[in-house]
Design an enzyme around this catalytic site. Structure first.
Site, PDB file in Angstrom:
ATOM      1  N   GLU A   1      -5.437  -9.872  44.139  1.00  0.00           N
ATOM      2  CA  GLU A   1      -6.480 -10.858  43.865  1.00  0.00           C
ATOM      3  C   GLU A   1      -6.656 -11.772  45.075  1.00  0.00           C
ATOM      4  O   GLU A   1      -5.919 -12.759  45.222  1.00  0.00           O
ATOM      5  CB  GLU A   1      -6.090 -11.711  42.657  1.00  0.00           C
TER       6      GLU A   1
ATOM      7  N   SER B   1     -13.758 -12.071  40.762  1.00  0.00           N
ATOM      8  CA  SER B   1     -15.184 -11.964  40.455  1.00  0.00           C
ATOM      9  C   SER B   1     -15.633 -10.543  40.117  1.00  0.00           C
ATOM     10  O   SER B   1     -16.727 -10.120  40.518  1.00  0.00           O
ATOM     11  CB  SER B   1     -16.022 -12.561  41.592  1.00  0.00           C
TER      12      SER B   1
ATOM     13  N   GLU C   1      -3.246 -19.216  40.662  1.00  0.00           N
ATOM     14  CA  GLU C   1      -3.357 -20.575  40.099  1.00  0.00           C
ATOM     15  C   GLU C   1      -1.967 -21.127  39.781  1.00  0.00           C
ATOM     16  O   GLU C   1      -1.711 -22.319  39.963  1.00  0.00           O
ATOM     17  CB  GLU C   1      -4.244 -20.548  38.846  1.00  0.00           C
TER      18      GLU C   1
ATOM     19  N   HIS D   1       0.145 -15.399  39.209  1.00  0.00           N
ATOM     20  CA  HIS D   1      -1.284 -15.642  39.445  1.00  0.00           C
ATOM     21  C   HIS D   1      -1.412 -16.760  40.475  1.00  0.00           C
ATOM     22  O   HIS D   1      -0.615 -17.702  40.485  1.00  0.00           O
ATOM     23  CB  HIS D   1      -1.974 -16.036  38.128  1.00  0.00           C
TER      24      HIS D   1
ATOM     25  N   ASN E   1      -8.167 -11.889  31.663  1.00  0.00           N
ATOM     26  CA  ASN E   1      -7.345 -13.095  31.819  1.00  0.00           C
ATOM     27  C   ASN E   1      -8.164 -14.279  31.306  1.00  0.00           C
ATOM     28  O   ASN E   1      -9.059 -14.758  31.993  1.00  0.00           O
ATOM     29  CB  ASN E   1      -6.980 -13.291  33.303  1.00  0.00           C
TER      30      ASN E   1
END
Ligand code: PEP
Length: 253
Positions: A169, A215, A99, A97, A9
């Site tokens: 995530e 991460s 974000e 996502h 990504n």
């Protein structure tokens, strides 16, 4: 075996030239892909065609959009539709996502619409879910992700859901350097699969690839991907460094 996927990504990073170079550097390393393995690059909209052309000779390498809009077409200046993506040969799209949920107020209901439109276009949604830190601290992560699935996916048939890729995530692990432990990842992935099984049955639950994101690095990918319910990763920061992402691809089961 379920598809094992290394998905990059890029987010809103790299110039066109830098993106082109990164792809060239990764493609220059001849990694022998196996039939059950897939590499996906989710790149910014203006780079989709360049990236698609760059990977054209690798059937196991695909390009994804990072988003699409929740309406079919019309007066939505600045937006990109699922149909437009299909028309340029894009067959994967990241949806939901954290974000986008946070900075663009994307609701679970809006994500359900996006998924519907992508499935009409035979494009695989890579559906992201995951809890913020305060929810994890209060041990509410299972309920949180179950609700995300319920609101965005539960209207789908088993056949439709088996076409999805899910990315777990945890928000506290994205871009923070703080990776979930293998125990935390496996526990959540097994839980997600149990939610799929309850709703659509064992066969469907076993067919869906569930990626871990947060991460992932060259140094921890192999142990995360070795977990029985972790089918690869969705990778932000480490996907911007060719050698690191190559190691991550090599870590796939
Ligand atoms: C992501 O944004 O999907 C992600 C997992 O980022 P990072 O790998 O940088 O944590």
């Amino acid at each position: 075996m379920r598809k094992q996927i290394a998905a990059a990504n890029w987010k809103m990073n790299l110039t066109y030239e830098q993106g082109e170079k990164l792809l060239q550097d990764i493609l220059a390393v001849k990694i022998p892909g196996q039939a059950h393995q897939q590499v996906i690059f989710a790149v910014p909209f203006p780079y989709l065609i360049m990236a698609k052309t760059a990977v054209a000779e690798r059937t196991d390498y695909s390009i994804a959009a990072q988003n699409c809009y929740s309406k079919k077409s019309g007066a939505y200046t600045g937006e990109v539709s699922a149909e437009m993506l299909y028309s340029i040969g894009i067959r994967y799209c990241v949806i939901g996502h954290s974000e986008r949920r946070e900075y663009f107020q994307e609701s679970d209901e809006m994500l359900a619409e996006k998924i519907n439109l992508l499935l009409v276009q035979e494009t695989t949604p890579v559906f992201c879910c995951g809890e913020p830190l305060e929810v994890r601290k209060a041990a509410g992560q299972n309920k949180h992700v179950e609700t995300q699935l319920q609101k965005s996916l539960f209207h789908l048939t088993a056949e439709q859901v088996s076409k999805l890729v899910i990315a777990y995530e945890p928000i506290w692990a994205i871009g923070t350097g703080q990776t979930a432990t293998t125990e935390q990842a496996q526990e959540m992935h097994a839980f997600l699969r149990s939610v799929l099984e309850k709703q659509w049955g064992k066969e469907t639950a076993e067919a869906v690839s569930i990626l871990y994101g947060g991460s992932v690095k060259a140094s921890n990918a192999a142990e995360l991907f070795a977990c029985p319910d972790v089918d690869g990763g969705l990778v932000g920061g480490a996907s911007l460094v060719a050698q690191d992402f190559v190691q991550i691809i090599k870590a796939l089961k």
